[in-house]
Write an enzyme that holds these catalytic residues in place. Structure first.
Site, PDB file in Angstrom:
ATOM      1  CB  CYS A  77      40.613  41.294  49.611  1.00  0.00           C
ATOM      2  SG  CYS A  77      39.279  42.685  50.012  1.00  0.00           S
ATOM      3  CG  ASP A 206      45.954  40.903  54.859  1.00  0.00           C
ATOM      4  OD1 ASP A 206      45.047  40.950  53.670  1.00  0.00           O
ATOM      5  OD2 ASP A 206      46.502  42.107  55.131  1.00  0.00           O
ATOM      6  CG  HIS A 208      44.280  42.875  51.323  1.00  0.00           C
ATOM      7  ND1 HIS A 208      43.678  42.505  52.293  1.00  0.00           N
ATOM      8  CD2 HIS A 208      43.407  43.776  50.587  1.00  0.00           C
ATOM      9  CE1 HIS A 208      42.549  42.766  52.406  1.00  0.00           C
ATOM     10  NE2 HIS A 208      42.275  43.574  51.203  1.00  0.00           N
TER      11      HIS A 208
END
Length: 249
Positions: A77, A206, A208
């Protein structure tokens, strides 16, 4: 899992298509063709119109788990957030605009950190994560861009104070920001901040997500880019903010 569920899951392209068509470990020339740009566009502001809101300017791409054929779930990440920030430099930073190297690949990033002496030789090819400090080294190494690191020791509550730093950063430099922590060690891209009488919100991208390509509306519905109230973040975690210093000198 039923046979139908298994069949449907097997039919999903979880990065295989990208892996076969764009397996270019040291060269991401094809990245504009496969990634979404400005995934936050169209999100409503979280506070009334009289609130103070500051956003990253220009364009950046959404880099996420597996987007280039690397299955980096669980460790990549930070790399993906760095790539997103580098894509902003390529698309929107005025000095090298239109004449800028593509975002470094995961192997590029690891080799650069080894070359700089920040990591041992065994780091190349590993699944070790990186944080905001390594991000600052990478942007200086590849783009000659210095970064300011803001340490927030007290978690969510003290991030309210750091919101003013973010307002100043977006109005002066305009670049996205990387955020990471200790207990909350999930890297995040910060594209904006909005402050009102009820507190502050961060516009979080994000990295992810892992799966088949989605459009902007699907990304927003899935919460992969969204406004997060600062008070909802982990109060027992410290946070570091990496702010690229991209304003003209």
């Amino acid at each position: 899992m039923s046979d139908m569920e298994s069949s449907e899951r097997d039919a999903i392209d979880w990065g295989t298509k990208l892996a076969s068509e764009h397996r270019v470990l040291d060269n991401l020339k094809s990245w504009p063709e496969t990634l979404l740009m400005n995934v936050h566009v169209g999100l409503p502001q979280p506070l009334p119109v009289d609130a103070k809101c500051s956003l990253a300017s220009g364009e950046c791409f959404y880099f996420h788990y597996g987007c280039d054929g690397h299955d980096d779930r669980g460790w990549g990440c930070g790399y993906r957030t760095v790539q997103t920030l580098c894509s902003w430099l390529c698309r929107s930073w005025s000095p090298p605009k239109g004449n800028c190297r593509s975002p470094p690949s995961l192997p590029d990033i690891q080799r650069a950190l080894v070359t700089m002496g920040d990591k041992p030789a065994t780091f190349s090819g590993s699944r070790e994560w990186i944080g905001t400090f390594e991000a600052s080294l990478i942007m200086d190494y590849f783009y000659d861009v210095a970064c300011r690191i803001v340490h927030v020791p007290g978690g969510g509550s003290q991030l309210e104070d750091a919101a003013q730093d973010l307002h100043q950063h977006f109005s002066t430099h305009g670049s996205p920001v990387m955020m990471g922590g200790d207990r909350d060690n999930s890297s995040k891209g910060i594209l904006g901040v909005c402050t009102g009488t009820q507190g502050s919100y961060l516009l979080v991208m994000d990295p992810h997500y892992y799966g088949p390509p989605l459009d902007r509306e699907e990304m927003q519905r899935g919460g992969w880019v969204s406004w997060k109230k600062v008070s909802s973040l982990d109060r027992s975690s410290f946070y570091n903010l990496c702010l690229p210093q991209t304003a003209a000198k």
